[in-house]
Design a protein around this motif. Structure first.
Motif, mmCIF file in Angstrom:
data_model
loop_
_atom_site.group_PDB
_atom_site.id
_atom_site.type_symbol
_atom_site.label_atom_id
_atom_site.label_comp_id
_atom_site.label_asym_id
_atom_site.label_seq_id
_atom_site.Cartn_x
_atom_site.Cartn_y
_atom_site.Cartn_z
ATOM 1 N N LEU A 62 0.932 -1.230 0.092
ATOM 2 C CA LEU A 62 0.138 -0.086 -0.076
ATOM 3 C C LEU A 62 0.906 1.265 -0.006
ATOM 4 O O LEU A 62 1.991 1.386 0.315
ATOM 5 C CB LEU A 62 -0.913 0.005 1.231
ATOM 6 N N SER A 63 0.245 2.395 -0.435
ATOM 7 C CA SER A 63 0.948 3.728 -0.417
ATOM 8 C C SER A 63 0.865 3.899 1.066
ATOM 9 O O SER A 63 0.055 3.696 1.886
ATOM 10 C CB SER A 63 0.289 4.879 -1.283
ATOM 11 N N LEU A 64 1.901 5.120 1.366
ATOM 12 C CA LEU A 64 1.799 5.743 2.722
ATOM 13 C C LEU A 64 0.575 6.209 3.068
ATOM 14 O O LEU A 64 -0.098 6.098 4.044
ATOM 15 C CB LEU A 64 2.867 6.762 2.786
ATOM 16 N N GLN A 65 -0.224 6.908 2.053
ATOM 17 C CA GLN A 65 -1.361 7.647 2.330
ATOM 18 C C GLN A 65 -2.469 6.481 2.575
ATOM 19 O O GLN A 65 -3.460 6.767 3.727
ATOM 20 C CB GLN A 65 -1.813 8.315 1.148
ATOM 21 N N GLU A 66 -2.421 5.201 1.994
ATOM 22 C CA GLU A 66 -3.786 4.416 2.215
ATOM 23 C C GLU A 66 -3.277 3.804 3.539
ATOM 24 O O GLU A 66 -4.331 3.546 4.289
ATOM 25 C CB GLU A 66 -3.639 3.442 1.032
ATOM 26 N N ALA A 67 -2.082 3.392 3.933
ATOM 27 C CA ALA A 67 -1.668 2.735 5.239
ATOM 28 C C ALA A 67 -2.000 3.620 6.474
ATOM 29 O O ALA A 67 -2.602 3.081 7.317
ATOM 30 C CB ALA A 67 -0.376 2.337 5.062
ATOM 31 N N CYS A 68 -1.780 5.004 6.073
ATOM 32 C CA CYS A 68 -2.140 5.579 7.341
ATOM 33 C C CYS A 68 -3.654 6.001 7.571
ATOM 34 O O CYS A 68 -4.086 5.997 8.580
ATOM 35 C CB CYS A 68 -1.524 7.030 7.112
ATOM 36 N N ARG A 69 -4.274 6.059 6.535
ATOM 37 C CA ARG A 69 -5.700 6.247 6.367
ATOM 38 C C ARG A 69 -6.428 4.958 6.981
ATOM 39 O O ARG A 69 -7.277 4.946 8.059
ATOM 40 C CB ARG A 69 -6.141 6.347 5.121
ATOM 41 N N ILE A 70 -5.851 3.641 6.758
ATOM 42 C CA ILE A 70 -6.634 2.466 7.415
ATOM 43 C C ILE A 70 -6.227 2.349 8.541
ATOM 44 O O ILE A 70 -7.240 2.088 9.535
ATOM 45 C CB ILE A 70 -5.974 1.189 6.767
ATOM 46 N N VAL A 71 -4.950 2.612 9.273
ATOM 47 C CA VAL A 71 -4.857 2.630 10.718
ATOM 48 C C VAL A 71 -5.316 3.767 11.483
ATOM 49 O O VAL A 71 -6.011 3.258 12.468
ATOM 50 C CB VAL A 71 -3.163 2.554 10.775
#
Length: 298
Positions: free
Chosen positions: A241-250
């Motif tokens: 995943l991209s950084l943006q998507e990983a942060c959004r999920i967490v």
């Protein structure tokens, strides 16, 4: 490419609680931290040095729950926690429950550099600090009237759920190395030697050159249970995943499912930056080599 980001805590914040003067002072303190860390990066220094210097500046400011501005425990003391991690070597240092140490983040760095350990708890951590001639301050240095009134309100049942998190920094240096650092005074009116996520590698702090560097702030118990900082890394390293998507999920899915409030700052190895939070606000700021950057609260 060099990138630096800092945070001064996330949580329940009301615009009405911030006078124009205090808001200006907070922005200035965030700017000072960015100046301290970015100066290291701009002169070819390491990401690890940059995050340490940025967090030291935040610890020295009284506006944030770390160092000089640390909140009071139930018995009227200050117990501070900090950690940092080098994304190149995966070495880390952390301290928990320390008292009177002026800059807990530098003590954490010293643990990483000068010992065979990762995490030291008080009072041994304070003995280690003295052995390495680190600066101590008297109780008066850590006293702020605002924090004292917060304690009194909490003890009288008027404190509500106001939590203001921690301070932290993440950086990418000219050599492509990542680092993260986090420091906190913990929770107002805390008892029994409570510790949150800030001194826990993987929960409040994580850095690995393979993907990203992360520093968290918020309800520490939930960030520990979610292994939040490491989870951002895992979603990138193992799921692609991209950084943006990983942060959004967490931040917006996993932590919210646990009813955990707060946020994080993160930078990846390509210099992408995220400052995600699910609370009302997060003191934050960033800067890059193009001269772009800002500080913000809400």
């Amino acid at each position: 490419m060099v990138v630096l980001a800092v945070h001064g805590g996330a949580g329940v914040m009301n615009r009405s609680d911030l006078s124009p003067e205090k808001e200006k002072a907070i922005h200035q303190s965030l700017t000072n931290a960015l100046d301290a860390g970015y100066q290291v990066l701009a002169t070819g220094g390491s990401a690890l040095d940059a995050v340490e210097q940025a967090v030291r500046a935040l610890e020295d400011a009284e506006h944030f729950n770390a160092g000089r501005g640390a909140v009071f425990t139930a018995d009227g003391r200050h117990e501070m926690d900090a950690s940092l991690m080098d994304g190149k070597t995966l070495k880390a240092g952390a301290v928990a429950g320390v008292r009177n140490v002026r800059n807990p983040i530098t003590l954490a760095r010293t643990v990483m550099d000068k010992s065979d350990y990762v995490l030291l708890m008080a009072p041994g951590a304070e003995d280690f600090a003295r052995q390495h001639n680190l600066s101590f301050e008297p109780d008066e240095y850590f006293y702020t009237e605002t924090r004292y009134q917060e304690l009194k309100k909490k003890q009288s049942g008027e404190g509500g759920n106001r939590k203001i998190g921690t301070v932290g920094a993440v950086a990418l240096d000219q050599s492509g190395n990542l680092a993260a650092a986090t420091s906190t005074g913990g929770m107002t009116n805390k008892t029994f030697g409570r510790l949150g996520d800030s001194p826990v590698i993987g929960a409040g702090t994580y850095a690995n050159n393979r993907a990203c560097a992360v520093s968290c702030t918020g309800d520490g118990e939930y960030f520990i249970r979610a292994v939040a900082a490491y989870d951002v890394y895992c979603l990138m390293a193992y799921k692609g995943l991209s950084l943006q998507e990983a942060c959004r999920i967490v931040v917006h899915e996993k932590l919210k499912e646990l009813e955990g409030e707060g946020g994080l700052i993160a930078v990846d190895r390509d210099g992408n930056l995220e400052m995600a939070f699910n609370s009302e606000g997060m003191y934050r700021g960033w800067r890059n080599e193009q001269g772009e950057g800002e500080t913000a609260i809400f």
